[in-house]
Design a protein around this motif. Structure first.
Motif, mmCIF file in Angstrom:
data_model
loop_
_atom_site.group_PDB
_atom_site.id
_atom_site.type_symbol
_atom_site.label_atom_id
_atom_site.label_comp_id
_atom_site.label_asym_id
_atom_site.label_seq_id
_atom_site.Cartn_x
_atom_site.Cartn_y
_atom_site.Cartn_z
ATOM 1 N N VAL A 171 0.852 -1.188 0.000
ATOM 2 C CA VAL A 171 0.000 0.000 0.000
ATOM 3 C C VAL A 171 0.890 1.242 0.000
ATOM 4 O O VAL A 171 2.075 1.170 0.329
ATOM 5 C CB VAL A 171 -0.939 0.024 1.220
ATOM 6 C CG1 VAL A 171 -1.900 -1.157 1.190
ATOM 7 C CG2 VAL A 171 -0.137 0.036 2.524
ATOM 8 N N ASP A 172 0.289 2.374 -0.374
ATOM 9 C CA ASP A 172 1.033 3.631 -0.295
ATOM 10 C C ASP A 172 0.838 4.254 1.086
ATOM 11 O O ASP A 172 0.270 3.623 1.993
ATOM 12 C CB ASP A 172 0.625 4.582 -1.418
ATOM 13 C CG ASP A 172 -0.826 5.064 -1.300
ATOM 14 O OD1 ASP A 172 -1.463 4.827 -0.249
ATOM 15 O OD2 ASP A 172 -1.315 5.671 -2.270
ATOM 16 N N GLY A 173 1.286 5.479 1.269
ATOM 17 C CA GLY A 173 1.215 6.110 2.576
ATOM 18 C C GLY A 173 -0.187 6.363 3.074
ATOM 19 O O GLY A 173 -0.396 6.575 4.277
ATOM 20 N N SER A 174 -1.168 6.321 2.157
ATOM 21 C CA SER A 174 -2.567 6.511 2.543
ATOM 22 C C SER A 174 -3.320 5.197 2.657
ATOM 23 O O SER A 174 -4.541 5.198 2.845
ATOM 24 C CB SER A 174 -3.268 7.421 1.520
ATOM 25 O OG SER A 174 -2.638 8.675 1.441
ATOM 26 N N GLY A 175 -2.610 4.095 2.514
ATOM 27 C CA GLY A 175 -3.255 2.789 2.610
ATOM 28 C C GLY A 175 -3.903 2.314 1.331
ATOM 29 O O GLY A 175 -4.602 1.299 1.317
ATOM 30 N N VAL A 176 -3.659 3.015 0.221
ATOM 31 C CA VAL A 176 -4.230 2.624 -1.071
ATOM 32 C C VAL A 176 -3.354 1.543 -1.694
ATOM 33 O O VAL A 176 -2.121 1.682 -1.731
ATOM 34 C CB VAL A 176 -4.326 3.841 -2.015
ATOM 35 C CG1 VAL A 176 -4.891 3.425 -3.374
ATOM 36 C CG2 VAL A 176 -5.189 4.933 -1.389
ATOM 37 N N PRO A 177 -3.951 0.466 -2.193
ATOM 38 C CA PRO A 177 -3.154 -0.609 -2.786
ATOM 39 C C PRO A 177 -2.280 -0.123 -3.944
ATOM 40 O O PRO A 177 -2.665 0.767 -4.703
ATOM 41 C CB PRO A 177 -4.211 -1.604 -3.284
ATOM 42 C CG PRO A 177 -5.413 -1.333 -2.451
ATOM 43 C CD PRO A 177 -5.388 0.143 -2.193
ATOM 44 N N VAL A 178 -1.113 -0.727 -4.058
ATOM 45 C CA VAL A 178 -0.182 -0.416 -5.150
ATOM 46 C C VAL A 178 0.051 -1.690 -5.942
ATOM 47 O O VAL A 178 0.532 -2.688 -5.401
ATOM 48 C CB VAL A 178 1.161 0.122 -4.622
ATOM 49 C CG1 VAL A 178 2.050 0.549 -5.795
ATOM 50 C CG2 VAL A 178 0.937 1.289 -3.664
ATOM 51 N N GLU A 179 -0.283 -1.671 -7.224
ATOM 52 C CA GLU A 179 -0.094 -2.853 -8.060
ATOM 53 C C GLU A 179 1.204 -2.765 -8.845
ATOM 54 O O GLU A 179 1.890 -1.739 -8.841
ATOM 55 C CB GLU A 179 -1.270 -3.018 -9.023
ATOM 56 C CG GLU A 179 -1.386 -1.944 -10.089
ATOM 57 C CD GLU A 179 -2.450 -2.266 -11.121
ATOM 58 O OE1 GLU A 179 -2.266 -3.257 -11.859
ATOM 59 O OE2 GLU A 179 -3.448 -1.529 -11.197
ATOM 60 N N ALA A 180 1.545 -3.867 -9.509
ATOM 61 C CA ALA A 180 2.729 -3.953 -10.374
ATOM 62 C C ALA A 180 4.028 -3.731 -9.604
ATOM 63 O O ALA A 180 5.012 -3.255 -10.161
ATOM 64 C CB ALA A 180 2.629 -2.977 -11.540
ATOM 65 N N VAL A 181 4.040 -4.080 -8.323
ATOM 66 C CA VAL A 181 5.242 -3.962 -7.504
ATOM 67 C C VAL A 181 5.995 -5.288 -7.542
ATOM 68 O O VAL A 181 5.406 -6.355 -7.363
ATOM 69 C CB VAL A 181 4.881 -3.605 -6.051
ATOM 70 C CG1 VAL A 181 6.139 -3.581 -5.179
ATOM 71 C CG2 VAL A 181 4.163 -2.270 -5.994
ATOM 72 N N GLN A 182 7.290 -5.225 -7.772
ATOM 73 C CA GLN A 182 8.136 -6.417 -7.800
ATOM 74 C C GLN A 182 8.618 -6.727 -6.387
ATOM 75 O O GLN A 182 9.218 -5.875 -5.726
ATOM 76 C CB GLN A 182 9.336 -6.194 -8.725
ATOM 77 C CG GLN A 182 10.243 -7.393 -8.882
ATOM 78 C CD GLN A 182 9.763 -8.342 -9.957
ATOM 79 O OE1 GLN A 182 8.811 -8.067 -10.651
ATOM 80 N NE2 GLN A 182 10.436 -9.465 -10.102
ATOM 81 N N VAL A 183 8.337 -7.949 -5.919
ATOM 82 C CA VAL A 183 8.755 -8.377 -4.588
ATOM 83 C C VAL A 183 9.694 -9.574 -4.763
ATOM 84 O O VAL A 183 9.309 -10.585 -5.354
ATOM 85 C CB VAL A 183 7.539 -8.764 -3.724
ATOM 86 C CG1 VAL A 183 7.994 -9.120 -2.310
ATOM 87 C CG2 VAL A 183 6.518 -7.630 -3.680
ATOM 88 N N VAL A 184 10.920 -9.456 -4.266
ATOM 89 C CA VAL A 184 11.939 -10.483 -4.470
ATOM 90 C C VAL A 184 12.386 -11.027 -3.121
ATOM 91 O O VAL A 184 12.862 -10.278 -2.260
ATOM 92 C CB VAL A 184 13.155 -9.919 -5.239
ATOM 93 C CG1 VAL A 184 14.212 -10.994 -5.437
ATOM 94 C CG2 VAL A 184 12.724 -9.356 -6.586
ATOM 95 N N ALA A 185 12.223 -12.339 -2.940
ATOM 96 C CA ALA A 185 12.627 -13.015 -1.708
ATOM 97 C C ALA A 185 13.569 -14.149 -2.063
ATOM 98 O O ALA A 185 13.138 -15.269 -2.351
ATOM 99 C CB ALA A 185 11.400 -13.537 -0.960
ATOM 100 N N GLY A 186 14.863 -13.863 -2.084
ATOM 101 C CA GLY A 186 15.841 -14.869 -2.487
ATOM 102 C C GLY A 186 15.696 -15.206 -3.951
ATOM 103 O O GLY A 186 15.655 -14.313 -4.804
#
Length: 487
Positions: A112-127
């Motif tokens: 989410v952003d600073g206002s709690g609005v969802p953010v799409e197309a974010v890359q999340v990398v865990a190992g």
């Protein structure tokens, strides 16, 4: 020796031989195949197989490992990044393929952003594993590795968090990067780069915005693009690699402005890419502007080629300008793909889709300069720019909300240019209310024909919404008194 003694000796010998043969047979290596799968049945690559603490094999992309079995290596330890380790005991001599099923670690969360609005197309990398957030900002990553998780999206501020590998959902806050920049022409970049860097250090500016190719169709940096060379567009006034290095050295975000379809240089010298005028049998011209055809594949490829080159030279973001059809055109202007509204919108949106596909792998954000009226207009204004459609694709949308460009009556003002702060506020309010998804809005503001207070009024109108901004002055004569001090 009696027969009874001989018989006993023969029996003893037979027993010893049988025992020896059995032990020999048990110790003999037998080849077999170990197949490493996850709990969803997918092959696991790069899984490690150990016996007595020593690695004896690594799985290939298909999850297979060639193994040898004997009595001394019947207990296997199988492990892979992002999965729970498994002990496999083979009590009998294996035949064929033996499956080892590892339970995948699963990381779930929401961005989410600073206002709690969802953010799409974010890359999340865990190992070794990664995922992308959906329209609700949610992501699920199978095979995630405990430890530091990287969270990124072009034109947003990178962040990270530590995951212990346990259950539950991670909540991640990602903030848009509020770039504050001024327009720096190609000539000004070459002659006065130090001046603009010093300006950024002394004021609130945190980005450089340089012209790569402008309305003349000339390419100002040291390009080696073959089409740019063919049409004689390259001027090489500055080394883009050097500009990128200087920007990075001073912690400044680098934006490259690339004018696309308004290109008199390429239109005249390579008319096959241009809008054609059947009345003059020459490239179409209106108000001294020559446009490349937005539906022409070669014209589009030329733009993308320059953008990719600039990204490879260190630019953080490409701001595509004049990504539109000519706003004035006659019935004799011919476009390869037609000129209906459906064609116009498809041509512009598909170009941005192609840009995302080409530039994101290079680490570049994709920005779109659009007319200011698009934040309110329901249609495409006859040029292919429809606000919600473009925001559905790009990383950054930059409406040119110059008060001088609005005619009488806009937002109730007889002379919109006399109300800089109110005009920008109204235009941005309309645009923010019509956002189809969470995307960075960074307006172009007017830095010509205004006092410092009037320029500042526009800046404050943008900042009341937490937005960055870019000041436009064609000659890069910045109203420095309108800028706040360095943070």
């Amino acid at each position: 020796m009696s027969r009874r003694s001989q018989f006993r000796l023969l029996v003893a010998f037979t027993i010893v031989w049988a025992v020896w043969a059995g032990w020999s047979l048990l110790g003999r290596a037998t080849p077999y195949t170990l197949r490493v799968l996850d709990d969803a049945g997918a092959p696991v690559a790069s899984a490690f197989v150990e016996v007595n603490g020593s690695q004896v094999g690594t799985s290939a992309d298909d999850g297979l490992v060639d193994m040898d079995w004997n009595s001394s290596n019947s207990v296997l330890e199988v492990s892979a990044p992002g999965h729970v380790s498994l002990t496999v005991t083979l009590t009998d001599r294996p035949e064929g393929v033996v499956d080892a099923v590892l339970k995948a670690r699963v990381l779930r969360g929401k961005v989410v952003d600073g206002s709690g609005v969802p953010v799409e197309a974010v890359q999340v990398v865990a190992g070794p594993a990664s995922g992308v957030s959906d329209e609700e900002g949610e992501f699920t990553i199978r095979g995630a590795e405990p430890g530091t998780v990287q969270v990124t999206r072009p034109a947003w501020v990178d962040t990270s968090f530590v995951w212990d590998g346990g259950p539950g959902e991670a909540s991640v806050e990602l903030l848009p990067f509020a770039a504050r920049a001024v327009h720096i022409s190609g000539e000004a970049t070459a002659a006065n780069l130090d001046h603009f860097i010093e300006m950024a250090q002394a004021t609130e500016l945190n980005a450089l915005m340089v012209d790569l190719k402008d309305e003349t169709g000339l390419v100002w940096y040291n390009s080696q693009d073959p089409v740019a060379e063919e049409v004689g567009a390259i001027r090489s006034l500055y080394d883009l690699n050097d500009v990128s290095a200087r920007a990075e050295e001073h912690g400044l975000y680098l934006i490259g402005r690339l004018v696309i379809f308004n290109d008199p240089t390429a239109a005249v010298r390579k008319p096959s890419m241009a809008v054609w005028d059947t009345a003059t049998e020459a490239p179409f011209e209106a108000n001294n502007q020559y446009f490349l055809d937005p539906t022409d594949p070669d014209a589009r490829a030329y733009a993308l080629s320059l953008a990719m080159e600039a990204c490879s030279m260190g630019v953080d973001e490409i701001q595509f300008d004049y990504v539109r059809f000519p706003d004035q055109r006659s019935d004799t202007a011919v476009f390869d793909g037609g000129i209906s509204q459906e064609v116009r919108i498809e041509a512009i949106t598909s170009f941005f889709h192609e840009s995302i596909a080409a530039l994101h792998p290079l680490g570049c954000a994709v920005g779109a300069d659009v007319f200011g009226f698009t934040t309110k207009a329901e249609d495409d204004g006859g040029i292919g720019q429809r606000w919600p459609d473009i925001l559905q694709i790009v990383d950054v949308a930059s409406p040119m909300v110059y008060p001088s460009h609005y005619s009488t009556g806009w937002y109730g003002f007889d002379v919109p240019n006399d109300h800089p702060g109110e005009m920008v506020t109204n235009a941005l309010e309309d645009g923010l209310a019509r956002m189809p998804r969470n995307v960075v809005i960074r307006p172009w503001l007017q830095d010509f024909g205004y006092t410092p207070d009037q320029v500042r009024a526009q800046i404050e109108s943008a900042e009341q919404y937490g937005l960055g901004w870019m000041l436009w002055n064609a000659k890069s004569n910045v109203t420095m008194d309108a800028l706040g001090p360095a943070e």
